[in-house]
Motif scaffolding. Structure first.
Motif, short mmCIF file in Angstrom:
data_model
loop_
_atom_site.label_atom_id
_atom_site.label_comp_id
_atom_site.label_asym_id
_atom_site.label_seq_id
_atom_site.Cartn_x
_atom_site.Cartn_y
_atom_site.Cartn_z
N ARG A 8 -2.37 8.25 -0.37
CA ARG A 8 -1.83 7.21 0.52
C ARG A 8 -0.79 7.80 1.47
O ARG A 8 -0.72 7.42 2.64
N ARG A 9 -0.02 8.72 0.95
CA ARG A 9 0.97 9.36 1.82
C ARG A 9 0.27 10.12 2.95
O ARG A 9 0.68 10.04 4.11
N ALA A 10 -0.79 10.85 2.60
CA ALA A 10 -1.52 11.61 3.62
C ALA A 10 -2.21 10.69 4.62
O ALA A 10 -2.29 11.01 5.82
N ASP A 11 -2.70 9.55 4.15
CA ASP A 11 -3.45 8.64 5.01
C ASP A 11 -2.54 7.83 5.94
O ASP A 11 -2.95 7.53 7.07
N VAL B 42 0.85 -1.20 0.00
CA VAL B 42 0.00 0.00 0.00
C VAL B 42 0.88 1.24 0.00
O VAL B 42 0.72 2.14 -0.83
N ILE B 43 1.78 1.31 0.96
CA ILE B 43 2.78 2.38 1.00
C ILE B 43 3.94 1.92 1.88
O ILE B 43 3.72 1.29 2.93
N ASP B 44 5.13 2.22 1.45
CA ASP B 44 6.33 1.84 2.18
C ASP B 44 6.79 3.04 2.98
O ASP B 44 7.34 4.00 2.43
N VAL B 45 6.56 3.00 4.29
CA VAL B 45 6.88 4.15 5.14
C VAL B 45 8.38 4.29 5.38
O VAL B 45 8.80 5.21 6.09
N ASN B 46 9.19 3.41 4.79
CA ASN B 46 10.64 3.52 4.90
C ASN B 46 11.28 3.92 3.57
O ASN B 46 12.46 3.67 3.35
N THR C 155 15.29 -1.87 -6.62
CA THR C 155 14.64 -1.64 -5.33
C THR C 155 13.15 -1.46 -5.58
O THR C 155 12.68 -1.59 -6.71
N THR C 156 12.39 -1.19 -4.55
CA THR C 156 10.97 -0.89 -4.70
C THR C 156 10.72 0.51 -4.19
O THR C 156 11.48 1.03 -3.36
N GLY C 157 9.63 1.12 -4.65
CA GLY C 157 9.39 2.53 -4.36
C GLY C 157 8.42 2.79 -3.24
O GLY C 157 8.07 1.90 -2.45
N LEU C 158 7.96 4.03 -3.17
CA LEU C 158 7.06 4.47 -2.11
C LEU C 158 5.76 3.67 -2.13
O LEU C 158 5.26 3.24 -1.09
N ARG D 272 -4.85 -0.86 -13.10
CA ARG D 272 -4.72 0.49 -12.56
C ARG D 272 -3.72 0.60 -11.41
O ARG D 272 -4.09 0.60 -10.24
N GLU D 273 -2.46 0.74 -11.79
CA GLU D 273 -1.44 1.04 -10.79
C GLU D 273 -1.69 2.42 -10.21
O GLU D 273 -2.33 3.27 -10.86
N PRO D 274 -1.23 2.70 -9.01
CA PRO D 274 -1.48 4.01 -8.39
C PRO D 274 -0.84 5.15 -9.18
O PRO D 274 0.32 5.06 -9.57
N ASP D 275 -1.62 6.20 -9.42
CA ASP D 275 -1.09 7.38 -10.10
C ASP D 275 -0.63 8.39 -9.06
O ASP D 275 -0.67 8.13 -7.84
N GLU D 276 -0.18 9.55 -9.50
CA GLU D 276 0.38 10.53 -8.58
C GLU D 276 -0.64 10.98 -7.53
O GLU D 276 -0.29 11.16 -6.36
N ALA D 277 -1.89 11.16 -7.94
CA ALA D 277 -2.92 11.60 -7.00
C ALA D 277 -3.17 10.54 -5.92
O ALA D 277 -3.31 10.86 -4.73
N GLU D 278 -3.22 9.27 -6.33
CA GLU D 278 -3.45 8.21 -5.35
C GLU D 278 -2.25 8.05 -4.42
O GLU D 278 -2.42 7.83 -3.21
#
Length: 270
Positions: A116-119, A70-74, A88-91, A106-112
């Motif tokens: 996710r970063r905000a959430d 979902v999101i990599d906080v590291n 490597t893998t990304g955010l 549908r991979e996550p776009d910039e808005a998504e």
């Protein structure tokens, strides 16, 4: 505690962070993935259980239940690679460590990604910063210990087998050399192999918060999974990975890690 963020507050000058033990996949994201198992394949399996003694030492622990898919906080929130030129893998990863695609549509776009970063990303790091600030107000210095694990052999990411203990200090920038030496000594007293600043030098969290001059000393420990759980050879499937956590199997590594965290505490209190 929230439904995805768990914090245990201790008063000792040690914060243990678990950024990759989560397996939760929000429904709307899970529906777009190829499989839940593939999305959880690269979790830091059983690490929160391996270190479940940390609160008894007075450590503060912080853990996200959200899967790194979902999101990599590291990861660097800007999207910049921590290891330029290396796989490597990304955010918000779109593939596994082995290069397998995660999304069937549908991979996550910039808005998504921003949502996710905000959430998740921003609240996680706000909580981590708050705990560091709280402990810095009590103690002269604090150790931030990043607890990780990874499969021992992933040819896309690194050659050969990883050592058991992979210590990362951003090439010495994220903590005092005395802390590095103390952790190395604790690891060296065990039967497990170790390396410092090898393939893994510390993720974004270690690099961002490690400010020795300001009293925050950050160090990452990337464990090769074979040190505490069975790793099947060859191609992994949902039938064989992850293997169960077995207390007796993990006991020698837990004993070594108890010495490692005590070494961190001794350094912080010195």
């Amino acid at each position: 505690m929230t439904d995805w963020l768990q914090i245990h507050r201790g008063d000792a000058p040690l914060v243990v962070s678990f950024p990759h033990t989560g397996t939760d996949l929000p429904t709307g994201i899970a529906a777009r993935l190829i499989s839940p198992w593939l999305a959880r394949k690269d979790a830091d399996w059983w690490i929160e259980r391996l270190y479940d003694f940390a609160p008894s030492l007075g450590a503060t622990t912080i853990r996200t239940g959200i899967s790194r898919t979902v999101i990599d906080v590291n990861r660097d929130p800007s999207g910049a690679s921590l290891y330029p030129g290396q796989a490597t893998t990304g955010l918000c990863p779109t593939s596994t460590f082995d290069g397998e695609p995660l999304y069937r549509r549908r991979e996550p776009d910039e808005a998504e990604i921003a949502q996710r970063r905000a959430d998740y990303f921003d609240p996680y790091h706000a909580a981590l910063q708050a705990e560091l600030d709280r402990l810095r107000a009590i103690h002269g210095r604090v150790v931030l210990y990043e607890a990780h694990s990874i499969r021992s052999a992933i040819p896309r990411l690194f050659d050969d087998l990883l050592p058991n203990f992979n210590i990362g200090t951003n090439s010495g920038a994220s903590c005092d050399p005395d802390l590095t030496a103390a952790v190395e000594t604790a690891c060296g007293a065990s039967a497990f192999s170790r390396v410092t600043n090898g393939r893994f030098k510390g993720g974004w969290t270690t690099r961002h918060y490690g400010r020795p001059a300001d009293g925050v000393h950050a160090i990452q420990m990337e464990l090769a999974c074979r040190g505490y759980m069975d790793e099947p050879p060859g191609l992994l499937t949902s039938a064989i990975w992850p293997t169960p956590y077995v207390e007796v199997r993990a006991a020698p590594m837990r004993a070594a890690l108890t010495n490692v965290l005590n070494a961190c505490l001794d350094f912080a209190k010195a």
